[in-house]
Scaffold this motif. Structure first.
Motif, PDB file in Angstrom:
ATOM      1  N   LEU A 116       0.832  -1.211   0.000  1.00 52.34           N
ATOM      2  CA  LEU A 116       0.000   0.000   0.000  1.00 52.34           C
ATOM      3  C   LEU A 116       0.865   1.259   0.000  1.00 52.34           C
ATOM      4  N   LEU A 117       1.942   1.249   0.785  1.00 54.51           N
ATOM      5  CA  LEU A 117       2.852   2.406   0.802  1.00 54.51           C
ATOM      6  C   LEU A 117       3.491   2.628  -0.567  1.00 54.51           C
ATOM      7  N   GLU A 118       3.978   1.543  -1.191  1.00 52.04           N
ATOM      8  CA  GLU A 118       4.594   1.659  -2.520  1.00 52.04           C
ATOM      9  C   GLU A 118       3.573   2.130  -3.554  1.00 52.04           C
ATOM     10  N   LEU A 119       2.368   1.562  -3.500  1.00 50.43           N
ATOM     11  CA  LEU A 119       1.321   1.949  -4.447  1.00 50.43           C
ATOM     12  C   LEU A 119       0.935   3.408  -4.269  1.00 50.43           C
ATOM     13  N   HIS A 120       0.867   3.864  -3.028  1.00 54.94           N
ATOM     14  CA  HIS A 120       0.515   5.262  -2.773  1.00 54.94           C
ATOM     15  C   HIS A 120       1.553   6.188  -3.406  1.00 54.94           C
ATOM     16  N   GLN A 148       0.128  10.425 -10.931  1.00 53.82           N
ATOM     17  CA  GLN A 148      -1.068  11.239 -10.805  1.00 53.82           C
ATOM     18  C   GLN A 148      -2.351  10.421 -11.006  1.00 53.82           C
ATOM     19  N   CYS A 149      -2.340   9.222 -10.444  1.00 49.84           N
ATOM     20  CA  CYS A 149      -3.527   8.355 -10.422  1.00 49.84           C
ATOM     21  C   CYS A 149      -4.188   8.572  -9.060  1.00 49.84           C
ATOM     22  N   TRP A 150      -4.974   9.637  -8.957  1.00 56.23           N
ATOM     23  CA  TRP A 150      -5.461  10.076  -7.655  1.00 56.23           C
ATOM     24  C   TRP A 150      -6.426   9.100  -7.007  1.00 56.23           C
ATOM     25  N   LYS A 151      -7.253   8.416  -7.778  1.00 60.65           N
ATOM     26  CA  LYS A 151      -8.175   7.448  -7.180  1.00 60.65           C
ATOM     27  C   LYS A 151      -7.413   6.261  -6.598  1.00 60.65           C
ATOM     28  N   LEU A 152      -6.358   5.845  -7.276  1.00 61.04           N
ATOM     29  CA  LEU A 152      -5.522   4.768  -6.746  1.00 61.04           C
ATOM     30  C   LEU A 152      -4.812   5.237  -5.472  1.00 61.04           C
ATOM     31  N   ALA A 153      -4.313   6.468  -5.472  1.00 57.59           N
ATOM     32  CA  ALA A 153      -3.658   7.010  -4.276  1.00 57.59           C
ATOM     33  C   ALA A 153      -4.633   7.034  -3.101  1.00 57.59           C
ATOM     34  N   GLU A 154      -5.883   7.430  -3.363  1.00 58.08           N
ATOM     35  CA  GLU A 154      -6.900   7.458  -2.305  1.00 58.08           C
ATOM     36  C   GLU A 154      -7.188   6.055  -1.781  1.00 58.08           C
ATOM     37  N   SER A 155      -7.272   5.081  -2.684  1.00 59.74           N
ATOM     38  CA  SER A 155      -7.545   3.705  -2.262  1.00 59.74           C
ATOM     39  C   SER A 155      -6.404   3.165  -1.405  1.00 59.74           C
ATOM     40  N   ALA A 156      -5.174   3.432  -1.816  1.00 59.65           N
ATOM     41  CA  ALA A 156      -4.017   2.981  -1.035  1.00 59.65           C
ATOM     42  C   ALA A 156      -4.019   3.657   0.336  1.00 59.65           C
ATOM     43  N   ALA A 157      -4.331   4.946   0.384  1.00 65.08           N
ATOM     44  CA  ALA A 157      -4.368   5.668   1.658  1.00 65.08           C
ATOM     45  C   ALA A 157      -5.479   5.113   2.554  1.00 65.08           C
ATOM     46  N   ARG A 158      -6.651   4.838   1.975  1.00 63.81           N
ATOM     47  CA  ARG A 158      -7.750   4.249   2.764  1.00 63.81           C
ATOM     48  C   ARG A 158      -7.326   2.905   3.350  1.00 63.81           C
TER      49      ARG A 158
END
Length: 196
Positions: free
Chosen positions: A161-165, A172-182
């Motif tokens: 999750l940290l690497e993906l974030h 700039q894949c913001w939805k993926l960043a949000e999912s990883a952060a969640r």
């Protein structure tokens, strides 16, 4: 970053509806194929008579030579540029992709050939990076959504999750960043609860 980060199970987003209707995954696939078909028609109109787009082009990926129709490659602005700008690739009719594995190329090829998104957990990150590098935005978006679904369903560990974030922010894949952060927040909360 080659890692397998989610378990090979069907997520709720990819299951067939019980009534036989189209799932969100099916609808997404249809939309992706329609966009690809429109793009191919535009390319045929624009480059159909251009000699750079006649015959075949060899693509070397994962140590294997693949022969492709140049109009299919032209879906990528990067590949189209290689074939039209007088670069070595145009003269030799050969594009070498030394950093693309054979498995990643199969996913890119499936998209270029038929508009299908075929991605395994072991190559999803590589396919996402390659789709961004070669400017195949619809493929990148579809892969990012699949990775985000895996994050949302708890199928990724903390390190992943940290690497993906970080990667998602870089691309700039913001939805993926949000999912990883969640996913990171949910794991933190679960750990906090277990310690209490």
């Amino acid at each position: 970053m080659a890692m397998s980060f989610w378990t090979p199970r069907l997520s709720s987003a990819t299951k067939r509806r019980a009534d036989g209707g189209m799932s969100s995954c099916d609808t997404e696939a249809e939309g992706l194929r329609a966009k690809r078909s429109r793009r191919l028609l535009e390319l045929v109109d624009e480059y159909g008579e251009d000699e750079n787009f006649m015959g075949v082009v060899e693509v070397v990926a994962g140590g294997v030579v693949h022969r492709m129709n140049p109009l299919l490659l032209a879906q990528s602005d990067v590949f189209r540029g290689m074939l039209t700008s007088g670069l070595r690739e145009a003269a030799q009719r050969r594009i070498e992709l030394p950093d693309v594995s054979a498995d990643c190329w199969r996913a890119l090829y499936a998209y270029l050939q038929s508009g299908e998104v075929r991605v395994e957990s072991s190559t999803a990150v590589e396919v996402l990076q390659a789709a961004h590098m070669y400017e195949l935005a619809p493929l990148a978006d579809a892969v990012a959504r699949r990775i985000a679904d895996a994050c949302d369903e708890g199928e990724c560990d903390n390190a992943t999750l940290l690497e993906l974030h970080g990667l998602a922010r870089q691309l700039q894949c913001w939805k993926l960043a949000e999912s990883a952060a969640r996913g990171l927040i949910a794991d933190f909360q679960a750990t906090e609860k277990a310690l209490a």
